[in-house]
Design an enzyme around this catalytic site. Sequence first.
Site, PDB file in Angstrom:
ATOM      1  N   LEU A  16     -36.073  51.423   7.516  1.00  0.00           N
ATOM      2  CA  LEU A  16     -35.050  51.543   6.816  1.00  0.00           C
ATOM      3  C   LEU A  16     -34.123  52.758   6.629  1.00  0.00           C
ATOM      4  O   LEU A  16     -34.861  53.785   6.676  1.00  0.00           O
ATOM      5  CB  LEU A  16     -35.431  51.110   5.350  1.00  0.00           C
ATOM      6  N   ASN A  17     -32.597  52.925   6.813  1.00  0.00           N
ATOM      7  CA  ASN A  17     -32.172  54.147   6.577  1.00  0.00           C
ATOM      8  C   ASN A  17     -30.818  53.602   5.487  1.00  0.00           C
ATOM      9  O   ASN A  17     -31.182  53.415   4.596  1.00  0.00           O
ATOM     10  CB  ASN A  17     -31.820  55.017   7.588  1.00  0.00           C
ATOM     11  N   ASP A  18     -29.743  54.148   5.923  1.00  0.00           N
ATOM     12  CA  ASP A  18     -28.588  54.146   4.822  1.00  0.00           C
ATOM     13  C   ASP A  18     -28.544  52.760   4.110  1.00  0.00           C
ATOM     14  O   ASP A  18     -28.303  51.872   4.560  1.00  0.00           O
ATOM     15  CB  ASP A  18     -27.264  54.408   5.614  1.00  0.00           C
ATOM     16  N   GLN A  34     -29.386  49.649   6.547  1.00  0.00           N
ATOM     17  CA  GLN A  34     -29.741  49.748   8.008  1.00  0.00           C
ATOM     18  C   GLN A  34     -31.223  49.434   7.889  1.00  0.00           C
ATOM     19  O   GLN A  34     -32.093  50.115   7.315  1.00  0.00           O
ATOM     20  CB  GLN A  34     -29.505  51.282   8.193  1.00  0.00           C
ATOM     21  N   TYR A  80     -23.667  49.838  12.520  1.00  0.00           N
ATOM     22  CA  TYR A  80     -24.026  50.822  11.948  1.00  0.00           C
ATOM     23  C   TYR A  80     -23.541  50.634  10.446  1.00  0.00           C
ATOM     24  O   TYR A  80     -22.986  49.633   9.904  1.00  0.00           O
ATOM     25  CB  TYR A  80     -23.405  52.028  12.469  1.00  0.00           C
ATOM     26  N   SER A  81     -23.440  51.675   9.606  1.00  0.00           N
ATOM     27  CA  SER A  81     -23.380  51.629   8.252  1.00  0.00           C
ATOM     28  C   SER A  81     -21.853  51.234   7.941  1.00  0.00           C
ATOM     29  O   SER A  81     -20.958  51.408   8.854  1.00  0.00           O
ATOM     30  CB  SER A  81     -23.411  52.816   7.608  1.00  0.00           C
ATOM     31  N   ARG A 146     -17.207  56.668  11.997  1.00  0.00           N
ATOM     32  CA  ARG A 146     -18.177  55.460  11.645  1.00  0.00           C
ATOM     33  C   ARG A 146     -17.928  55.578   9.997  1.00  0.00           C
ATOM     34  O   ARG A 146     -17.527  56.376   9.223  1.00  0.00           O
ATOM     35  CB  ARG A 146     -19.396  55.728  12.204  1.00  0.00           C
ATOM     36  N   ASP A 147     -18.748  54.435   9.744  1.00  0.00           N
ATOM     37  CA  ASP A 147     -19.148  54.302   7.992  1.00  0.00           C
ATOM     38  C   ASP A 147     -18.018  54.229   7.346  1.00  0.00           C
ATOM     39  O   ASP A 147     -17.800  54.690   6.396  1.00  0.00           O
ATOM     40  CB  ASP A 147     -20.033  55.575   7.650  1.00  0.00           C
ATOM     41  N   GLU A 212     -20.289  62.344   7.698  1.00  0.00           N
ATOM     42  CA  GLU A 212     -21.095  61.253   7.791  1.00  0.00           C
ATOM     43  C   GLU A 212     -21.083  60.329   6.528  1.00  0.00           C
ATOM     44  O   GLU A 212     -20.778  61.172   5.415  1.00  0.00           O
ATOM     45  CB  GLU A 212     -22.545  60.899   8.135  1.00  0.00           C
TER      46      GLU A 212
END
Length: 432
Positions: A16-18, A34, A80-81, A146-147, A212
């Site tokens: 797991l991340n963001d 994520q 991605y995020s 991104r994001d 980010e």
Amino acid sequence: MNYRPLFHLSPPSGRLNDPNGIFLDGDTLHVYYQHDPCFPHAKKQTGWGHAIASLSAAQPWRHYPDALYPIREYDAHGCYSGGAVVDGEDVWLFYTGNLKRDGVRIPSQNRVRAVEPSGPAGGFYEHDPANPLINGPAEGFTGHYRDPQITRDDAGWRMVLGAQAEDETGHVVLYRSTDLAHWSFEGALTFDTSQAEPGLSPDLVPGGYMWECPNLVTLRDRATGEDKDVLVICPQGLEPVLADGSTHYASSDQCGYLVGRLDGTVFHVERGFSELDYGHQFYAPQLVEKDGEAIMLGWMGLPAQDDTPTVKEGWVHTLTLPRRVWLEDGWLRQAPVWELPESDSVATLQAGEGTYALVDDSGAEAFRVTYGGGELCLACGGDERVVPCPAGSLDLIADGCAVEVFAGDGRIAGASAVFGASGARWKGWEAR
């Protein structure tokens, strides 16, 4: 060993991340994140996991099947995020598709309609056939672009993206739309600091080679009743600074906020940069507005810090608890949404100034908090973080390997991943 928390969101398996795509459906909090379900046994294939919980009471998260998978040409190397938008009856997820060709990163911004995300199946996800809505970076920026995070203002919809300019400096760029489908590039944000008061950090506006996971939200200041814009950014590449005995930028991956007013692409800073969390593992938070405040979750991890004892259990990293975030006198304050029930893996304490140690079942000290004299010190495994903090309440939470501290009536927060000698079975918090 068992380090899994009961109330902090952790993946059923994998990495797991963001946190991504946070939105509210009544009292139900939807959190996407994520997710690399096959970590560490297969190459990286980042998609989006999905879980829900109630805001009204602490309970384990309900997990649904993953919502996004990197299977399209424009996201072949990762979904991605990004963020979520509720527009009437529609729920849209926006994310960055990552594609690499001949070593060149090609980012794109895409949207997906979430159909019945609160239903028994956890939703059905329809990619917009017009994707990518934004194909590639604007002129003057690299593939680190991104994001997307989207909010509404009087002019319509605004999207902020984290970006890197060709001179390898970090930026936030702004797009606008009236229909969530067609987006116009407004430019990179610039910062007017002529009327800025300092935050807690050494810089009014930080540097770094990439910013980010930006969040741009409008919160009502409890003290003044005024609406202010709050810009949250994650600058990478800041050098550690020790100033007046305090620790700043202890990791090269930071997260903090600015308070002020956005006018076009100029952010008029009224309160300079302050780190959002002073613990050992906190990054890439996401905020969703609610009644003049916000609900926030952050990633209790950092890039390149995947080698933790939980890998042997088949998973790695958690999110923070949902936090209430409000603005008061130009400063953000934070508090956990839930009050956690005690168990052999959950230990909490409400206290004031003093020194407190988190002790596991073997009698070993795993984490130490020292609060008093205008300072808060968080110590884990020989790594100490010190930050100015006025007198006030102190709330200590240990839930499995996830430890969170809230001090000075919510002025300072700290999230750290803590691994006791006997797993995450806690004897409790002890005064020293």
